[in-house]
Design a protein around this motif. Structure first.
Motif, mmCIF file in Angstrom:
data_model
loop_
_atom_site.group_PDB
_atom_site.id
_atom_site.type_symbol
_atom_site.label_atom_id
_atom_site.label_comp_id
_atom_site.label_asym_id
_atom_site.label_seq_id
_atom_site.Cartn_x
_atom_site.Cartn_y
_atom_site.Cartn_z
ATOM 1 N N VAL A 264 0.834 -1.205 0.000
ATOM 2 C CA VAL A 264 0.000 0.000 0.000
ATOM 3 C C VAL A 264 0.867 1.252 0.000
ATOM 4 N N ALA A 265 1.902 1.274 0.798
ATOM 5 C CA ALA A 265 2.787 2.444 0.861
ATOM 6 C C ALA A 265 3.473 2.677 -0.484
ATOM 7 N N PHE A 266 3.932 1.589 -1.097
ATOM 8 C CA PHE A 266 4.628 1.722 -2.378
ATOM 9 C C PHE A 266 3.672 2.202 -3.462
ATOM 10 N N ALA A 267 2.461 1.631 -3.491
ATOM 11 C CA ALA A 267 1.473 2.043 -4.497
ATOM 12 C C ALA A 267 1.065 3.493 -4.299
ATOM 13 N N ALA A 268 0.896 3.921 -3.047
ATOM 14 C CA ALA A 268 0.507 5.304 -2.775
ATOM 15 C C ALA A 268 1.589 6.281 -3.210
ATOM 16 N N ARG A 269 2.844 5.923 -2.994
ATOM 17 C CA ARG A 269 3.936 6.798 -3.438
ATOM 18 C C ARG A 269 3.920 6.944 -4.961
ATOM 19 N N THR A 270 3.662 5.844 -5.641
ATOM 20 C CA THR A 270 3.626 5.889 -7.106
ATOM 21 C C THR A 270 2.480 6.756 -7.602
ATOM 22 N N VAL A 271 1.317 6.609 -6.986
ATOM 23 C CA VAL A 271 0.159 7.427 -7.375
ATOM 24 C C VAL A 271 0.451 8.905 -7.126
ATOM 25 N N GLN A 272 1.079 9.191 -6.007
ATOM 26 C CA GLN A 272 1.401 10.578 -5.662
ATOM 27 C C GLN A 272 2.364 11.199 -6.677
ATOM 28 N N ALA A 273 3.304 10.420 -7.158
ATOM 29 C CA ALA A 273 4.316 10.947 -8.069
ATOM 30 C C ALA A 273 3.858 10.947 -9.525
ATOM 31 N N SER A 274 2.831 10.193 -9.854
ATOM 32 C CA SER A 274 2.412 10.049 -11.241
ATOM 33 C C SER A 274 1.538 11.215 -11.676
ATOM 34 N N SER A 275 1.595 11.514 -12.969
ATOM 35 C CA SER A 275 0.730 12.543 -13.542
ATOM 36 C C SER A 275 -0.650 12.000 -13.892
ATOM 37 N N ALA A 276 -0.845 10.698 -13.739
ATOM 38 C CA ALA A 276 -2.152 10.100 -14.010
ATOM 39 C C ALA A 276 -3.152 10.545 -12.950
ATOM 40 N N ARG A 277 -4.281 11.036 -13.383
ATOM 41 C CA ARG A 277 -5.317 11.498 -12.456
ATOM 42 C C ARG A 277 -6.470 10.518 -12.330
ATOM 43 N N VAL A 278 -6.438 9.448 -13.105
ATOM 44 C CA VAL A 278 -7.460 8.402 -13.028
ATOM 45 C C VAL A 278 -6.767 7.093 -12.674
ATOM 46 N N ILE A 279 -7.213 6.468 -11.593
ATOM 47 C CA ILE A 279 -6.580 5.251 -11.094
ATOM 48 C C ILE A 279 -7.603 4.124 -11.093
ATOM 49 N N LEU A 280 -7.287 3.058 -11.781
ATOM 50 C CA LEU A 280 -8.122 1.861 -11.792
ATOM 51 C C LEU A 280 -7.701 0.972 -10.622
ATOM 52 N N VAL A 281 -8.659 0.588 -9.788
ATOM 53 C CA VAL A 281 -8.360 -0.203 -8.596
ATOM 54 C C VAL A 281 -9.143 -1.504 -8.668
ATOM 55 N N LEU A 282 -8.417 -2.627 -8.733
ATOM 56 C CA LEU A 282 -9.013 -3.962 -8.789
ATOM 57 C C LEU A 282 -8.480 -4.747 -7.601
ATOM 58 N N ALA A 283 -9.197 -4.711 -6.489
ATOM 59 C CA ALA A 283 -8.737 -5.404 -5.283
ATOM 60 C C ALA A 283 -9.926 -5.606 -4.350
ATOM 61 N N TRP A 284 -9.696 -6.418 -3.311
ATOM 62 C CA TRP A 284 -10.722 -6.674 -2.302
ATOM 63 C C TRP A 284 -10.973 -5.391 -1.507
ATOM 64 N N TYR A 285 -12.210 -5.192 -1.071
ATOM 65 C CA TYR A 285 -12.598 -3.900 -0.504
ATOM 66 C C TYR A 285 -11.793 -3.532 0.739
ATOM 67 N N THR A 286 -11.379 -4.516 1.540
ATOM 68 C CA THR A 286 -10.580 -4.196 2.714
ATOM 69 C C THR A 286 -9.188 -3.704 2.326
ATOM 70 N N ASP A 287 -8.626 -4.276 1.262
ATOM 71 C CA ASP A 287 -7.328 -3.818 0.768
ATOM 72 C C ASP A 287 -7.450 -2.420 0.168
ATOM 73 N N VAL A 288 -8.558 -2.176 -0.527
ATOM 74 C CA VAL A 288 -8.781 -0.851 -1.104
ATOM 75 C C VAL A 288 -8.898 0.199 -0.005
ATOM 76 N N GLU A 289 -9.578 -0.145 1.072
ATOM 77 C CA GLU A 289 -9.727 0.799 2.177
ATOM 78 C C GLU A 289 -8.361 1.179 2.750
ATOM 79 N N ALA A 290 -7.477 0.209 2.924
ATOM 80 C CA ALA A 290 -6.132 0.500 3.427
ATOM 81 C C ALA A 290 -5.369 1.379 2.445
ATOM 82 N N PHE A 291 -5.539 1.132 1.171
ATOM 83 C CA PHE A 291 -4.867 1.931 0.137
ATOM 84 C C PHE A 291 -5.363 3.378 0.153
ATOM 85 N N LEU A 292 -6.665 3.572 0.247
ATOM 86 C CA LEU A 292 -7.228 4.926 0.283
ATOM 87 C C LEU A 292 -6.817 5.675 1.542
ATOM 88 N N LEU A 293 -6.755 4.983 2.659
ATOM 89 C CA LEU A 293 -6.325 5.629 3.898
ATOM 90 C C LEU A 293 -4.875 6.091 3.789
#
Length: 864
Positions: A264-293
């Protein structure tokens, strides 16, 4: 975890079979003991069994995580304890129970046959899932009593577990119907012939995501996926779908639950640094919640998320106030929702006292009410929680009992009904399918059916759902039907999802006005690697980067691109040129030596001035025609020379203006003939001068008589006629013609006259040059004759100027572009004409007008 890594589990199937070895009798006595091939502490205890004529197995991931296994190898290994009970999936558990009970009460479906169920927790992990499946199909349970094996499995929810189970159960021909495994790989009927699902393949979900991205112009998309077969399979389908669409993946990262915090930390850093403003998320809802937090912790709140069906309608995420800001505006693909009549009432009447053996219900009760339920008045479950009062009820638990928009629960409902209809078809007497009364009915017995028989009927199952729709399996799945949802802030401040469209097959329908976008601007987010190239430019792909990352290069002169995002520039038609913005072809500007421009007016003024000056000289000569200076050296030739000079000045006017058929032919002929006439007169005058000053010699008298006035006129006429013949042949064979020159100036079309025949033009100029050279040589020889007014000297100067002008003309004419070549030729005509006029006639006019005392024969002969 990939199925390839888990292949050892398939090889260990015999070890995992949980058939209990009991005494010889059919009943267990206190003296008899049961021996399990592995300890039953997990599989048989964490399950619910309801007896019936035919047993349906069910795999529900009631827990989300397994404890870290003991790797000390100091004791016999066992399955790890399941952790993180999921309230949402317990409703799936109850969907099986409710549907089986409903079918058992159905008057026409499976009449006289009672369905039973055996539901176990898969714990979201493959060892637990495989162990539970083996337990159910073998009939093992915690009492070691005589139970019936499951003939069909409902599950599993995970694609990875489903792949493993299907591969394992293929030799046994046990059908399984999943309610949530969407990996496109499971559509392979050769590898997974016993696998079915009541969910469309995630191939269609990936296609829907691409359609949404294309609709809103998102070409630069990031992806965060579950590290599973489902996640990787859907990502692969997405990559196939975006080929040729101009959409690119900026990045993708995986989330694996056992190392969730790190991923989650690694993915969040990548999202923060990327110019992409649309993120496709394919994961279990509990994992998604941790990622969003984690993104919230980093204050990354300006992204739009494309949610898969796993979490697009997750109440757990929407109920978290910390995620309101970041998840507002989320667009999701949701499984088609539908109500199940009576299911809400079934959920409301759930109570531990009515289902004392249901350990999952007890866990739900503890998590919901914070108390430990009692089994009877005399028995309390040992727990650190206080005992419940008994008045607790799920009626107030709205999120749990709300069945207005069921998705996965409805898929389970369809799966159980599909199994029931397959059983009904299998158990139906054969005589009903034949009109021959001699054929005796052959009815199958529930005790005698085999999974292989049931599998054949599952393949052909077809029935009408409660919504009046035809249900059937298409390549093991169902036709793609989705709802599209958008997460919005409700009037009460909570986060809810709203339906904004739907997908039916290939048809995508979205109500754009109903969408709430992230942020406060209310505008569609822009997610591109490089903004689309504006009109007037073209895309130039950057080497080593995706096709979405490019440079915008301006079109070259004469090319345009009139649309946004053009991949190439287009050449304008021949008569047109690109405008300054390179986005439109405009008619080329025509260019020629115009009578309205400064250059044309100047040349015409000079030409007219020269003609006027020539006329003035002629008038002066005519007025003083009887004076010696005019009569000297044949005054008739002087007037003819003045006429030819006037024609030379006037022929320059023909070169000014837009070229036409007549002007192109006349200008060169007039120029050539006029100058030959002029040079011929000068040549004859030079002869006359030479003969006159050598007339004292005896042999010159005959020459003077022969070279009289008639002969002088004849020589001028002959020399001129030669040029006339050259011009006539030139104009007849290959005349000059008007021509549009498109290659000289890119934005202009040069209107000019072609030479026609280079040979003809060369002959005209060569003949003039030949006469001028002869005249120059003769005048040069007579330049030192003894007189006060030596006309040969002035003719020498005039011919020197004439030859210098026309020698310089040739390279200047060839190298001058467009209309300037015409300017060079006109300048040469005027310069040489003025040279002849000034050198030959100005000295005479000076004597006539200013020195009349010198206008005598004695002075001219040098005798004074």
């Amino acid at each position: 975890m990939s199925i390839h890594v888990l292949s050892w589990l398939t090889l260990s199937v015999p070890v995992l079979l949980l058939w209990p070895v009991c005494g010889s009798g059919t009943e267990v006595t206190p003296l008899e003991t049961c021996v399990y091939l592995i300890t039953p502490q997990y599989s048989d205890e964490l399950g619910t069994y309801q007896d019936g004529d035919v047993i349906i197995g069910g795999l529900i991931n009631l827990h989300n995580l397994a404890a870290t296994p003991d790797l000390s190898f100091t004791r016999k290994p066992g399955l790890a304890q399941c952790l993180e009970f999921q309230e949402r999936t317990y409703r799936w558990f109850q969907a099986i129970v409710f549907t089986v009970e409903e079918i058992n009460q159905h008057p026409s479906l499976l009449p006289g046959v009672k369905l039973g169920y055996h539901i176990m927790d898969s714990c979201s992990r493959y060892p637990h899932s495989l162990t539970a499946a083996m337990s159910m199909i073998s009939g093992g349970n915690k009492t070691c009593g005589p139970t019936k094996p499951a003939k069909l499995l409902i599950g599993d929810s995970s694609s990875t577990q489903s792949i493993l189970l299907s591969t394992t159960l293929v030799p046994l021909k046990i059908p399984m119907i999943s309610y949530l495994a969407g990996c496109p790989c499971l559509s392979d009927r050769q590898k997974y012939p016993n696998f079915f699902r009541t969910i469309p393949s995630d191939f269609y979900q990936a296609r829907t995501m691409v359609q949404i991205a294309k609709r809103f112009g998102w070409t630069w998309i990031g992806a965060v996926i579950a590290d599973s077969d489902n996640g990787h399979g859907t990502l692969q389908a997405l990559e196939e779908e975006i080929k040729g669409t101009g959409i690119c993946l900026a990045f993708y990262h995986t989330l694996y639950r056992e190392r969730l915090q790190k991923d989650v930390a690694f993915a969040a850093r990548t999202v923060q640094a990327s110019s992409a403003r649309v993120i496709l998320v394919l994961a279990w809802y509990t994992d998604v919640e941790a990622f969003l937090l984690e993104l919230m912790r980093r204050n990354v709140t300006d992204r739009l998320f494309l949610a898969s069906e796993i979490w697009s309608t997750s109440y757990n995420i929407m109920a978290n106030p910390q995620l309101y800001t970041i998840s507002k505006g989320t667009l999701g693909v949701a499984l088609r929702s539908a109500p199940i009549p009576g299911f809400s009432a079934h959920l409301q009447q759930l109570h531990p006292s009515r289902y004392p053996e249901d350990k999952f219900l007890r866990t739900l009760w503890e998590n919901t009410f914070g108390c430990s339920p009692t089994i009877s008045s005399s028995k309390i479950i040992q727990n650190s929680l206080p005992p419940c009062s008994g008045r607790e009820s799920l009626e107030g638990h709205i999120e749990f009992i709300d069945t207005s928009h069921l998705t996965v629960s409805y898929n389970i409902y369809l799966a159980v009904y599909a199994a029931a209809h397959a059983l009904h078809s299998l158990l139906e007497c054969n005589s009903q399918n034949h009109t021959d009364s001699k054929i005796k009915p052959k009815c199958s017995s529930p005790d005698n059916i085999t999974p292989a028989q049931l599998l054949q009927h599952v393949k052909d199952v077809q029935y009408t759902t409660q919504l009046g729709e035809e249900f059937y399996f298409l390549e093991g799945g169902i036709p793609p039907v989705y709802d599209l949802v958008n997460w919005q802030i409700a009037p009460d401040g909570s986060l809810q999802y709203a339906f904004i469209g739907h997908v039916d097959g290939n048809q995508l329908s979205i109500n754009d006005s109903a969408i709430t976008w992230p942020g406060d601007s209310g505008k569609v987010p822009i997610s591109v690697c490089t903004s689309e190239c504006p009109p007037g430019t073209r895309k130039a792909i950057k080497k080593g980067l995706p096709v979405c990352c490019f440079d915008c290069l301006p079109c070259t002169e004469g090319e345009i691109s009139n649309s946004t995002g053009s991949i190439k520039c287009y050449r304008c038609p021949k008569e047109f040129w690109s405008n300054s913005y390179k986005n439109e072809c405009v008619a080329r500007e025509t260019e020629f030596l115009s009578v309205k421009e400064t250059m044309g007016i100047t040349l015409m003024s000079v030409a007219v001035s020269g003609a006027v000056m020539t006329t003035t000289v002629a008038v002066i000569f005519l007025y003083h025609r009887n004076t010696p200076i005019v009569k000297a050296n044949n005054s008739e030739l002087s007037f003819l020379l003045l006429l030819s000079l006037k024609l030379c000045f006037l022929c320059a006017l023909v070169f000014v203006g837009q070229p036409s058929l007549w002007s192109c032919r006349i200008q060169q002929a007039a120029f050539g003939i006029s100058f030959v006439l002029c040079i011929s007169c000068i040549l004859v005058k030079t002869f006359v001068v030479l003969i006159a000053f050598h007339s004292t010699r005896p042999e010159s008298s005959a020459l003077i008589k022969w070279f009289g006035l008639g002969k002088q006129r004849g020589i001028v006429l002959v020399f001129t006629c030669v040029q006339v013949v050259i011009c006539a042949i030139w104009l007849c064979v290959s005349p000059p013609l008007p021509y549009q020159n498109f290659g000289m100036h890119r934005s202009k079309v040069i209107l000019e006259c072609t030479i026609g025949s280079v040979v003809g033009f060369t002959c005209v100029l060569g003949y003039i040059g030949f006469l001028a050279t002869v005249c120059f040589l003769l005048a040069f020889f007579a330049r030192k004759l003894p007189d006060n007014f030596n006309e040969a000297k002035y003719i020498t100067f005039s011919m020197l100027i004439f030859c210098a002008v026309w020698v310089a003309f040739v390279p200047a004419y060839v190298s001058s572009p467009g209309k300037y070549s015409v300017v060079v030729e006109v300048f040469a005509i005027l310069a040489s004409s003025f040279g002849l006029l000034f050198c030959i006639f100005v000295p005479k006019c000076y004597i006539i007008l200013l020195k009349p005392e010198n206008n005598t024969k004695k002075f001219l002969m040098g005798k004074e």
